[in-house]
Design an enzyme around this catalytic site. Structure first.
Site, PDB file in Angstrom:
ATOM      1  N   ASP A  13       0.816  -1.222   0.000  1.00  0.00           N
ATOM      2  CA  ASP A  13       0.000   0.000   0.000  1.00  0.00           C
ATOM      3  C   ASP A  13       0.847   1.267   0.000  1.00  0.00           C
ATOM      4  O   ASP A  13       0.444   2.295   0.549  1.00  0.00           O
ATOM      5  CB  ASP A  13      -0.970   0.023   1.203  1.00  0.00           C
ATOM      6  N   LYS A  16       2.114   2.068  -5.140  1.00  0.00           N
ATOM      7  CA  LYS A  16       2.845   1.610  -6.331  1.00  0.00           C
ATOM      8  C   LYS A  16       1.995   1.690  -7.590  1.00  0.00           C
ATOM      9  O   LYS A  16       2.500   1.978  -8.661  1.00  0.00           O
ATOM     10  CB  LYS A  16       3.326   0.157  -6.146  1.00  0.00           C
ATOM     11  N   GLY A  40      -3.864  -4.489  -4.263  1.00  0.00           N
ATOM     12  CA  GLY A  40      -4.898  -3.503  -4.585  1.00  0.00           C
ATOM     13  C   GLY A  40      -4.208  -2.267  -5.115  1.00  0.00           C
ATOM     14  O   GLY A  40      -3.792  -1.419  -4.342  1.00  0.00           O
ATOM     15  N   HIS A  41      -4.042  -2.197  -6.409  1.00  0.00           N
ATOM     16  CA  HIS A  41      -3.316  -1.079  -7.005  1.00  0.00           C
ATOM     17  C   HIS A  41      -4.317  -0.056  -7.549  1.00  0.00           C
ATOM     18  O   HIS A  41      -5.061  -0.343  -8.475  1.00  0.00           O
ATOM     19  CB  HIS A  41      -2.374  -1.590  -8.108  1.00  0.00           C
ATOM     20  N   THR A  42      -4.308   1.109  -6.930  1.00  0.00           N
ATOM     21  CA  THR A  42      -5.323   2.116  -7.246  1.00  0.00           C
ATOM     22  C   THR A  42      -4.757   3.192  -8.165  1.00  0.00           C
ATOM     23  O   THR A  42      -3.680   3.725  -7.911  1.00  0.00           O
ATOM     24  CB  THR A  42      -5.820   2.766  -5.938  1.00  0.00           C
ATOM     25  N   GLN A 222       2.473  -6.100  -3.165  1.00  0.00           N
ATOM     26  CA  GLN A 222       2.795  -6.086  -1.732  1.00  0.00           C
ATOM     27  C   GLN A 222       4.120  -5.329  -1.517  1.00  0.00           C
ATOM     28  O   GLN A 222       4.607  -4.669  -2.415  1.00  0.00           O
ATOM     29  CB  GLN A 222       2.860  -7.498  -1.125  1.00  0.00           C
TER      30      GLN A 222
HETATM   31  P1  IMP Z   1      -2.441 -12.687   2.120  1.00  0.00           P
HETATM   32  O1  IMP Z   1      -1.446 -12.191   1.134  1.00  0.00           O
HETATM   33  O2  IMP Z   1      -3.864 -12.456   1.705  1.00  0.00           O
HETATM   34  O3  IMP Z   1      -2.193 -14.110   2.525  1.00  0.00           O
HETATM   35  O4  IMP Z   1      -2.256 -11.820   3.469  1.00  0.00           O
HETATM   36  C1  IMP Z   1      -1.077 -11.889   4.255  1.00  0.00           C
HETATM   37  C2  IMP Z   1      -0.745 -10.528   4.843  1.00  0.00           C
HETATM   38  O5  IMP Z   1      -0.334  -9.662   3.786  1.00  0.00           O
HETATM   39  C3  IMP Z   1      -1.931  -9.823   5.519  1.00  0.00           C
HETATM   40  O6  IMP Z   1      -1.428  -9.035   6.582  1.00  0.00           O
HETATM   41  C4  IMP Z   1      -2.465  -8.917   4.437  1.00  0.00           C
HETATM   42  O7  IMP Z   1      -3.171  -7.812   4.955  1.00  0.00           O
HETATM   43  C5  IMP Z   1      -1.163  -8.501   3.764  1.00  0.00           C
HETATM   44  N1  IMP Z   1      -1.325  -8.106   2.368  1.00  0.00           N
HETATM   45  C6  IMP Z   1      -1.456  -8.911   1.299  1.00  0.00           C
HETATM   46  N2  IMP Z   1      -1.518  -8.196   0.172  1.00  0.00           N
HETATM   47  C7  IMP Z   1      -1.398  -6.914   0.529  1.00  0.00           C
HETATM   48  C8  IMP Z   1      -1.345  -5.693  -0.201  1.00  0.00           C
HETATM   49  O8  IMP Z   1      -1.405  -5.642  -1.434  1.00  0.00           O
HETATM   50  N3  IMP Z   1      -1.198  -4.550   0.530  1.00  0.00           N
HETATM   51  C9  IMP Z   1      -1.094  -4.577   1.884  1.00  0.00           C
HETATM   52  N4  IMP Z   1      -1.125  -5.684   2.600  1.00  0.00           N
HETATM   53  C10 IMP Z   1      -1.277  -6.853   1.936  1.00  0.00           C
END
Ligand code: IMP
Length: 422
Positions: A13, A16, A40-42, A222
């Protein structure tokens, strides 16, 4: 720069998506190499908001070829809904959006399992419940289904049977309807039919692009601190998020980049559980959340907010070999005075030399702060570095000095145009 990577230096977040959209104008190919629909790329264009979970953000530029590498776990329904979203907005993707046949598929039962683990066991990670962990686990256990396997009935059945050996009892135990082999098969047939036009040999397309001297932009999902190896394990995602995972996530022998941009938000956020040394549970955290719109783009969960952490950033910079910084959401700090920045950690009264590998150690961290003067003025409409309030310039310079890197772009708002080239 012919081969460029954009990576997040925090817990995701960092903004990017917007940065990739801005940079993509100068690139021919844009590639996602890790993660799945957890991202979640906005991007905001003329007031219209696009949120991409799976598609490379560069797809918005119609001259860009957009690729999804084998390192991504693909949720087909999410993929189609994003393609539809683009179609509605008049963006044509035909013949320029391709998925690697080696990408693993996120099946409906991966999402069910993700929720079961989150609800049922003691250790909740706070995942996005998009099935990411279970899909990557199946890949490693050699019972995951890849895009290519959708077209090989015999292998598909074997893989499904193997996969369900361990899953059926779990579903039964939790009283969830067991996904039968037949039911899965119908769903998979439908997905196979719809995915067919988008399948392309991503490594070959990339090799050709490299040979032709085309410009390639790798878009990390991420952030580095969520990396499965180097992040705050176990509070991480299940893929590798740094530049080191690009070669394996696309199938091209790229070991060096012309440029690695590290994207750093001007403060820190994190979604889900896990250590967060600079977290502000006070009114300031609330204010950052409100003015920064810090709610998950994937799950709408409120993000935890806090101060910029240069200890963590330095660690992420060195892991990725970052050669230029991009600072985002500087506008959110207007009106916050004074500003605090973490410059060192102490654990049990001792200075910590490197970023602690254990979540338990990180929970014990006492932060050493530097206080900087804030600024009151709104900065969304400023487009030159010298036009920024002096305190904002000092904040940027302070980051550069501490991280020994230049900031090449500052983002001061959600819109495409809201950037300052430094
Ligand atoms: P998962 O990737 O859904 O398994 O989540 C694992 C951890 O990564 C959790 O704390 C999520 O909130 C975090 N997470 C996964 N993808 C993102 C992202 O794109 N942005 C921020 N946090 C993320």
């Amino acid at each position: 720069m012919p081969i460029t990577a954009v990576v997040g230096l925090q817990w995701g977040d960092e903004g990017k998506g917007k940065i990739v959209d801005v940079l993509a104008e100068e690139y021919d190919v844009c590639v996602r190499y890790n993660g799945g629909a957890n991202a979640g790329h906005t991007v905001v264009i003329d007031g219209e908001k696009f949120i991409f979970h799976l598609l490379p953000t560069g797809v918005l530029r119609e001259t860009v070829t957009a690729l999804i590498g084998n390192g991504v776990v693909l949720d087909p329904e999410q993929f189609f809904s994003e393609v539809e979203q683009l179609k509605r907005a008049g963006v044509d993707v035909s013949g320029r959006l391709f998925i690697s046949p080696r990408a693993h598929i996120v099946l409906p039962y991966h999402k069910m399992l993700d929720s079961i683990y989150e609800n049922a066991v003691e250790l909740s990670i706070g995942t996005t419940r998009r099935g990411i962990g279970p899909a990557y686990a199946d890949r490693a256990s050699r019972c995951g289904l890849r895009v290519a396997d959708l077209y090989d009935e015999k292998t598909l059945r074997k893989l499904l049977r193997r996969s369900l050996i361990e899953k059926t009892p779990v579903f039964e135990r939790y009283g969830l309807q067991t996904e039968t082999e037949e039911k899965m098969s119908e769903w998979l047939k439908e997905m196979a039919r719809r995915l067919q036009p988008f399948i392309g040999d991503v490594s070959e397309i990339l090799r050709d692009a490299l040979n032709d001297g085309r410009k390639i932009l790798f878009e990390g999902a991420q952030g580095t601190l969520l990396d499965v190896d180097f992040g705050t394990y176990p509070y991480v995602t299940s893929s590798s998020t740094g530049v080191w995972s690009i070669a394996v996530g696309v199938g091209v022998n790229i070991c060096s980049f012309n440029r690695v941009y590290g994207v750093l938000k001007a403060y820190t956020t994190r979604v889900g559980e896990g250590p967060f040394p600079t977290e502000e549970r006070s009114e300031i955290g609330e204010m950052l959340r409100r003015s920064g719109g810090e709610f998950g783009a994937t799950t709408a969960r409120p993000r935890r907010c806090g101060w910029l952490d240069l200890v963590a950033a330095e660690y992420a910079v060195s892991l990725n070999g970052v050669d230029a910084l991009i600072l985002t959401k500087l506008d959110v700090l207007s009106g916050v005075n004074p500003l605090r920045v973490a410059i060192a950690y102490e654990i049990d009264g001792r200075r910590v030399k490197s970023f602690p590998p254990s979540a338990g150690e990180l929970e014990k961290v006492k932060v050493i702060w530097e206080e900087l003067e804030g600024w009151e003025e709104k900065i969304e409409d400023i487009r030159s570095f010298s036009g920024l309030p002096e305190a904002a310039q000092n904040y940027v310079r302070f980051i550069e000095e501490r991280l020994k890197l230049g900031v090449s772009m500052v983002s001061v708002g959600g819109e495409r145009e809201a950037v300052i080239r430094v």
